[in-house]
Scaffold this active site. Structure first.
Site, short mmCIF file in Angstrom:
data_model
loop_
_atom_site.label_atom_id
_atom_site.label_comp_id
_atom_site.label_asym_id
_atom_site.label_seq_id
_atom_site.Cartn_x
_atom_site.Cartn_y
_atom_site.Cartn_z
N ASP A 40 -10.00 59.36 -21.04
CA ASP A 40 -9.30 59.14 -19.78
C ASP A 40 -9.35 57.64 -19.46
O ASP A 40 -10.42 57.00 -19.57
CB ASP A 40 -9.95 59.95 -18.67
CG ASP A 40 -9.18 59.81 -17.36
OD1 ASP A 40 -8.18 60.52 -17.19
OD2 ASP A 40 -9.59 58.98 -16.52
N ASN B 203 -1.45 51.52 -11.57
CA ASN B 203 -0.03 51.74 -11.27
C ASN B 203 0.33 51.23 -9.88
O ASN B 203 1.38 50.61 -9.67
CB ASN B 203 0.32 53.22 -11.37
CG ASN B 203 0.60 53.66 -12.79
OD1 ASN B 203 1.02 52.86 -13.61
ND2 ASN B 203 0.35 54.92 -13.08
N GLU C 102 -2.65 59.83 -18.09
CA GLU C 102 -3.47 58.79 -18.72
C GLU C 102 -4.56 59.38 -19.61
O GLU C 102 -5.52 58.68 -19.97
CB GLU C 102 -4.12 57.90 -17.64
CG GLU C 102 -5.16 58.60 -16.76
CD GLU C 102 -4.54 59.29 -15.56
OE1 GLU C 102 -5.28 59.57 -14.59
OE2 GLU C 102 -3.32 59.56 -15.57
#
Length: 496
Positions: A367, A375, A410
């Site tokens: 992860d 973002n 992700e």
């Protein structure tokens, strides 16, 4: 395939058949020059390539077989054991090489030991000692340094009165991959020349072989086109000067050129990968166009056959395109890695192999830390670019045999084949360290990134779901412990 798609494909093929039929009918009414152009195109694009394919099939039968024999010798346990035992009895290796010659009808068979430098030959035992200063032994030191498993070399054979011979020199390794010598067999160049003569007589074409540097390697007994002889470079032949303007170095394809005498020639060139040579099939135009009117109906028949071949190829291309679409459906469009659908197919196969043999299998669930914040700060385009670059990090840190997948968002998942937990933890740490140290770039900005990784090893009664679930639990602990770390699944004793 859905019935509607199948119907559409058949309709397309039927439409093409009608269009081609109308075109062939129109061709019969065209003028002399239109017919002449059609025939020339047929020679260049169909007749010569088909001849090349047929000759290539013959080559596979007549010339590639010795490569397989040499490969067998290089992997023969007797040969390797005899060399590793100190080469105590040369009569044993001579007898072995004689057996190879007799069984496979080889012209010569040999073995050169890297330990002693002895050149063993079937009939003479120890023929000589390999000498780095001897020009005739340059082939051995070339093979010693090369990466490919074998080479094909045309050279003089000392054991057979210096007759020109086609040698297949195959590298021999011990059981740990260490180089211990060279073995192989040789074909009489005269025998290969007879094969080429046979090809030329059967197909009424000039057939010869050229290496990647543009040097003629083998021709028939009367030479190749324009009198080409073995050892000559194409640039030395007056008749192919115009051709060399189109093709400075050999490259597969179809060509048309004028010789020095203004004769029109058609040439097809194709690579023979097993020999690493190019096959040249050359045809003079001659009287092929003299009787166009008389051969009009024959030309229509040939065009019909060509049309059927084209339609068959088109049908195969359509099917291949459909297969490509199905393949793309299993890939993540952003990173190019398998998506969940692709992972399910690959992982199921890997899991079955691991449980059947059995082999070790380790899952890594990865992860990207604080990816939402990335973002929000830099924008989704930056996030997409980071995901692409991180996929490259994974590919650089892993083996080709390992399975990588974008799990979603992700998250990524990796299956390490035939790897225990210790090695897998080292790989996971390598991924974590490389990610932490690498600057991820977007729009001239450097973005720093860390990863949390959960690791689980395959247990005898595992399913894919349970294996990934334990990796997910380990990932959760890694994130709860502060991120940027690798956590291993809890052992069963710990669970208890």
């Amino acid at each position: 395939m859905p019935r509607s798609a199948l119907f559409s494909q058949r309709s397309l093929i039927l439409t093409l058949i009608l269009l081609l039929g109308c075109g062939f009918l129109a061709t019969s009414l065209l003028s002399y020059f239109a017919s002449r152009s059609s025939i020339r195109d047929n020679i260049v694009n169909t007749e010569l390539p088909l001849t090349s394919d047929t000759v290539y099939s013959e080559i596979q039968k007549d010339l590639v077989r010795p490569i397989l024999i040499s490969s067998m010798m290089a992997h023969d346990t007797f040969l390797r054991d005899w060399a590793l035992a100190g080469e105590r009895d040369p009569t044993q290796i001579s007898r072995y090489l004689n057996e190879v010659m007799g069984q496979y009808h080889a012209y010569t068979a040999y073995f050169v030991s890297s330990a002693s430098g002895n050149y063993y030959q079937a009939k003479m035992g120890v023929l000589k000692q390999i000498d780095a200063q001897e020009p005739r032994d340059a082939w051995y030191f070339r093979v010693l340094k090369m990466q490919a498993p074998y080479e094909i070399n045309v050279d003089l054979d000392m054991a057979n009165q210096d007759k020109l011979t086609v040698f297949i020199n195959y590298r021999v390794h011990d059981y740990h991959g260490n180089f211990i010598g060279v073995t192989g067999i040789g074909l009489s160049a005269e025998a290969v020349v007879r094969l080429i003569d046979d090809y030329q007589q059967r197909y009424q074409r000039q057939v010869y072989f050229v290496d990647r540097q543009g040097q003629v390697v083998l021709t028939g007994s009367k030479g190749g086109a324009h009198g080409a002889r073995t050892g000559q470079a194409l640039r030395e032949l007056d008749g192919v000067r115009e051709l060399l303007k189109q093709m400075p170095t050999p490259i597969s394809g179809s060509y048309e050129y004028l010789s020095r005498n203004a004769d029109s020639h058609f040439l097809n060139v194709r690579l023979v990968p097993e020999l690493n040579w190019y096959l040249f099939v050359d045809k003079r135009e001659d009287g092929a166009l003299d009787n166009i009117r008389q051969s009009l109906y024959l030309n229509l028949a040939i065009c019909t056959i060509i049309g059927l071949v084209v339609l068959s190829l088109l049908n195969a291309m359509v099917k291949r395109h459909q297969d490509n679409i199905e393949t793309l459906a299993t890939l993540d469009s952003l990173t190019g890695l398998p998506n969940r659908r692709g992972f399910d197919l690959l992982a199921a196969q890997a899991l079955n192999e691991a449980l059947r043999e059995p082999k070790r299998l380790v899952a890594l669930l990865i992860d990207l830390d604080h990816f939402k914040q990335l973002n929000d700060t830099h924008g989704h385009l930056a996030g997409d670019e980071v995901l692409r670059q991180f996929a490259q990090v994974l590919e650089n840190c892993l083996r080709q045999a390992d399975i990588i997948c974008r799990w979603g968002g992700e998250e990524f998942i990796v299956l390490l084949k035939d790897s225990d937990a210790v090695k897998a933890q080292e790989v996971a740490e390598k991924i974590r360290r490389h990610t932490e140290q690498r600057p991820f770039n977007f729009a001239d900005k450097v973005i720093r990134l860390t990863t949390s990784i959960g690791l689980s090893s395959l247990q005898p009664d595992d399913t894919l779901h349970s294996l990934i679930a334990r990796a997910d639990h380990a990932l959760y602990r890694a994130k709860q412990s502060g991120r940027n770390r690798v956590c291993v699944e809890m052992s069963r004793s710990d669970d208890e």
